[in-house]
Design a protein around this motif. Structure first.
Motif, PDB file in Angstrom:
ATOM      1  N   GLN A  47     -17.555   8.578   4.146  1.00  0.00           N
ATOM      2  CA  GLN A  47     -18.646   9.373   3.570  1.00  0.00           C
ATOM      3  C   GLN A  47     -18.889   8.989   2.111  1.00  0.00           C
ATOM      4  N   PHE A  48     -17.803   8.771   1.357  1.00  0.00           N
ATOM      5  CA  PHE A  48     -17.950   8.350  -0.032  1.00  0.00           C
ATOM      6  C   PHE A  48     -18.673   7.014  -0.108  1.00  0.00           C
ATOM      7  N   LYS A  49     -18.248   6.052   0.727  1.00  0.00           N
ATOM      8  CA  LYS A  49     -18.904   4.739   0.729  1.00  0.00           C
ATOM      9  C   LYS A  49     -20.375   4.870   1.098  1.00  0.00           C
ATOM     10  N   ASP A  50     -20.684   5.730   2.073  1.00  0.00           N
ATOM     11  CA  ASP A  50     -22.086   5.943   2.458  1.00  0.00           C
ATOM     12  C   ASP A  50     -22.898   6.463   1.275  1.00  0.00           C
ATOM     13  N   LEU A  51     -22.354   7.438   0.540  1.00  0.00           N
ATOM     14  CA  LEU A  51     -23.045   7.971  -0.645  1.00  0.00           C
ATOM     15  C   LEU A  51     -23.284   6.867  -1.672  1.00  0.00           C
ATOM     16  N   PHE A  52     -22.238   6.098  -1.924  1.00  0.00           N
ATOM     17  CA  PHE A  52     -22.325   5.023  -2.916  1.00  0.00           C
ATOM     18  C   PHE A  52     -23.344   3.973  -2.504  1.00  0.00           C
ATOM     19  N   TYR A  53     -23.237   3.484  -1.277  1.00  0.00           N
ATOM     20  CA  TYR A  53     -24.144   2.431  -0.828  1.00  0.00           C
ATOM     21  C   TYR A  53     -25.581   2.925  -0.712  1.00  0.00           C
ATOM     22  N   ASP A  54     -25.774   4.184  -0.318  1.00  0.00           N
ATOM     23  CA  ASP A  54     -27.135   4.728  -0.258  1.00  0.00           C
ATOM     24  C   ASP A  54     -27.769   4.783  -1.643  1.00  0.00           C
ATOM     25  N   LYS A  55     -26.956   5.088  -2.638  1.00  0.00           N
ATOM     26  CA  LYS A  55     -27.473   5.172  -4.008  1.00  0.00           C
ATOM     27  C   LYS A  55     -27.762   3.788  -4.595  1.00  0.00           C
ATOM     28  N   TYR A  56     -26.814   2.875  -4.451  1.00  0.00           N
ATOM     29  CA  TYR A  56     -26.915   1.600  -5.157  1.00  0.00           C
ATOM     30  C   TYR A  56     -27.411   0.436  -4.309  1.00  0.00           C
ATOM     31  N   PHE A  57     -27.524   0.651  -3.016  1.00  0.00           N
ATOM     32  CA  PHE A  57     -28.029  -0.397  -2.134  1.00  0.00           C
ATOM     33  C   PHE A  57     -29.004   0.198  -1.123  1.00  0.00           C
ATOM     34  N   PRO A  58     -30.207   0.553  -1.575  1.00  0.00           N
ATOM     35  CA  PRO A  58     -31.196   1.103  -0.644  1.00  0.00           C
ATOM     36  C   PRO A  58     -31.554   0.070   0.431  1.00  0.00           C
ATOM     37  N   ALA A  59     -32.265   0.516   1.455  1.00  0.00           N
ATOM     38  CA  ALA A  59     -32.552  -0.314   2.636  1.00  0.00           C
ATOM     39  C   ALA A  59     -33.145  -1.670   2.274  1.00  0.00           C
ATOM     40  N   ASP A  60     -34.082  -1.726   1.327  1.00  0.00           N
ATOM     41  CA  ASP A  60     -34.695  -3.013   0.985  1.00  0.00           C
ATOM     42  C   ASP A  60     -33.689  -3.956   0.339  1.00  0.00           C
ATOM     43  N   VAL A  61     -32.804  -3.425  -0.473  1.00  0.00           N
ATOM     44  CA  VAL A  61     -31.775  -4.254  -1.106  1.00  0.00           C
ATOM     45  C   VAL A  61     -30.767  -4.719  -0.057  1.00  0.00           C
ATOM     46  N   LYS A  62     -30.358  -3.803   0.838  1.00  0.00           N
ATOM     47  CA  LYS A  62     -29.434  -4.183   1.913  1.00  0.00           C
ATOM     48  C   LYS A  62     -30.047  -5.300   2.760  1.00  0.00           C
ATOM     49  N   GLY A  63     -31.328  -5.167   3.072  1.00  0.00           N
ATOM     50  CA  GLY A  63     -32.005  -6.187   3.865  1.00  0.00           C
ATOM     51  C   GLY A  63     -32.006  -7.541   3.175  1.00  0.00           C
ATOM     52  N   ARG A  64     -32.301  -7.543   1.881  1.00  0.00           N
ATOM     53  CA  ARG A  64     -32.320  -8.792   1.108  1.00  0.00           C
ATOM     54  C   ARG A  64     -30.917  -9.400   1.044  1.00  0.00           C
ATOM     55  N   LEU A  65     -29.917  -8.557   0.789  1.00  0.00           N
ATOM     56  CA  LEU A  65     -28.539  -9.056   0.702  1.00  0.00           C
ATOM     57  C   LEU A  65     -28.041  -9.557   2.055  1.00  0.00           C
ATOM     58  N   THR A  66     -28.468  -8.909   3.131  1.00  0.00           N
ATOM     59  CA  THR A  66     -28.109  -9.365   4.475  1.00  0.00           C
ATOM     60  C   THR A  66     -28.695 -10.740   4.732  1.00  0.00           C
ATOM     61  N   MET A  67     -29.961 -10.927   4.388  1.00  0.00           N
ATOM     62  CA  MET A  67     -30.607 -12.230   4.591  1.00  0.00           C
ATOM     63  C   MET A  67     -29.932 -13.306   3.750  1.00  0.00           C
ATOM     64  N   GLU A  68     -29.595 -12.970   2.500  1.00  0.00           N
ATOM     65  CA  GLU A  68     -28.903 -13.932   1.635  1.00  0.00           C
ATOM     66  C   GLU A  68     -27.554 -14.314   2.241  1.00  0.00           C
ATOM     67  N   PHE A  69     -26.845 -13.315   2.762  1.00  0.00           N
ATOM     68  CA  PHE A  69     -25.537 -13.586   3.353  1.00  0.00           C
ATOM     69  C   PHE A  69     -25.661 -14.481   4.579  1.00  0.00           C
ATOM     70  N   MET A  70     -26.631 -14.200   5.424  1.00  0.00           N
ATOM     71  CA  MET A  70     -26.778 -14.968   6.658  1.00  0.00           C
ATOM     72  C   MET A  70     -27.116 -16.438   6.377  1.00  0.00           C
ATOM     73  N   SER A  71     -27.723 -16.705   5.232  1.00  0.00           N
ATOM     74  CA  SER A  71     -28.069 -18.094   4.897  1.00  0.00           C
ATOM     75  C   SER A  71     -27.165 -18.667   3.799  1.00  0.00           C
ATOM     76  N   LEU A  72     -26.095 -17.962   3.485  1.00  0.00           N
ATOM     77  CA  LEU A  72     -25.187 -18.379   2.407  1.00  0.00           C
ATOM     78  C   LEU A  72     -24.519 -19.715   2.731  1.00  0.00           C
TER      79      LEU A  72
END
Length: 164
Positions: A47-72
């Motif tokens: 739950q703590f991680k969910d709160l943290f990631y929701d605050k500092y990594f919103p869906a658009d940022v998560k999506g961008r970071l996911t794409m960067e990771f997949m092509s890393l």
């Protein structure tokens, strides 16, 4: 912020306490406010991680970071830099992070071929073993490059004697 703890037997409350102790600046201020809205006695680590990631990594940022990771790919970066980016990106692609074979495969695919070809014959049993092999391969490659530059410099010095 790396939120990974080696001690799996650590209670959720202890994990949260350790993580929040490390928070600084704006993140610390965020937590002071967020803590008001949760029951700290029952707050789980997830739950703590969910709160943290929701605050500092919103869906658009998560999506961008996911794409960067997949092509890393490592390309010209040092192995340590590639590993740091890989570890950070794994948090945003849980399907790879939780599957040890897939995590190893994705890591190996991202390594520079000259290092990957040194790691493959070692048949690393897992991601951590592949990290160690890749780090050693990267160090050896760096040592070779330094030696080649030294020899090239010496050859240039001897072929162009200084004028007297």
């Amino acid at each position: 912020m790396e939120m990974h703890f080696q001690y799996l037997d650590m209670r959720d409350a202890d994990r949260v306490r350790c993580a929040t102790y490390m928070l600084r600046d704006d993140v610390s201020l965020w937590w002071e406010g967020a803590a008001q809205g949760v029951n700290l006695a029952t707050l789980t680590w997830d739950q703590f991680k969910d709160l943290f990631y929701d605050k500092y990594f919103p869906a658009d940022v998560k999506g961008r970071l996911t794409m960067e990771f997949m092509s890393l790919r490592q390309k010209d970066s040092y192995v340590t830099e590639f590993i740091r980016k890989f570890d950070m990106g794994c948090h945003f692609v849980p399907i790879i992070n939780r599957d040890t074979a897939e995590k190893l495969r994705h890591f190996m695919d991202g390594l520079r071929p000259t290092i990957g070809q040194d790691v493959m014959p070692m048949r690393p049993a897992g991601y951590d073993a592949a990290n160690a092999c890749a780090f050693q391969g990267g160090q050896a490659l760096r040592d070779i490059n330094v030696e080649m530059q030294r020899k090239r410099h010496q050859a240039q010095q001897s072929s162009h004697p200084s004028k007297r």
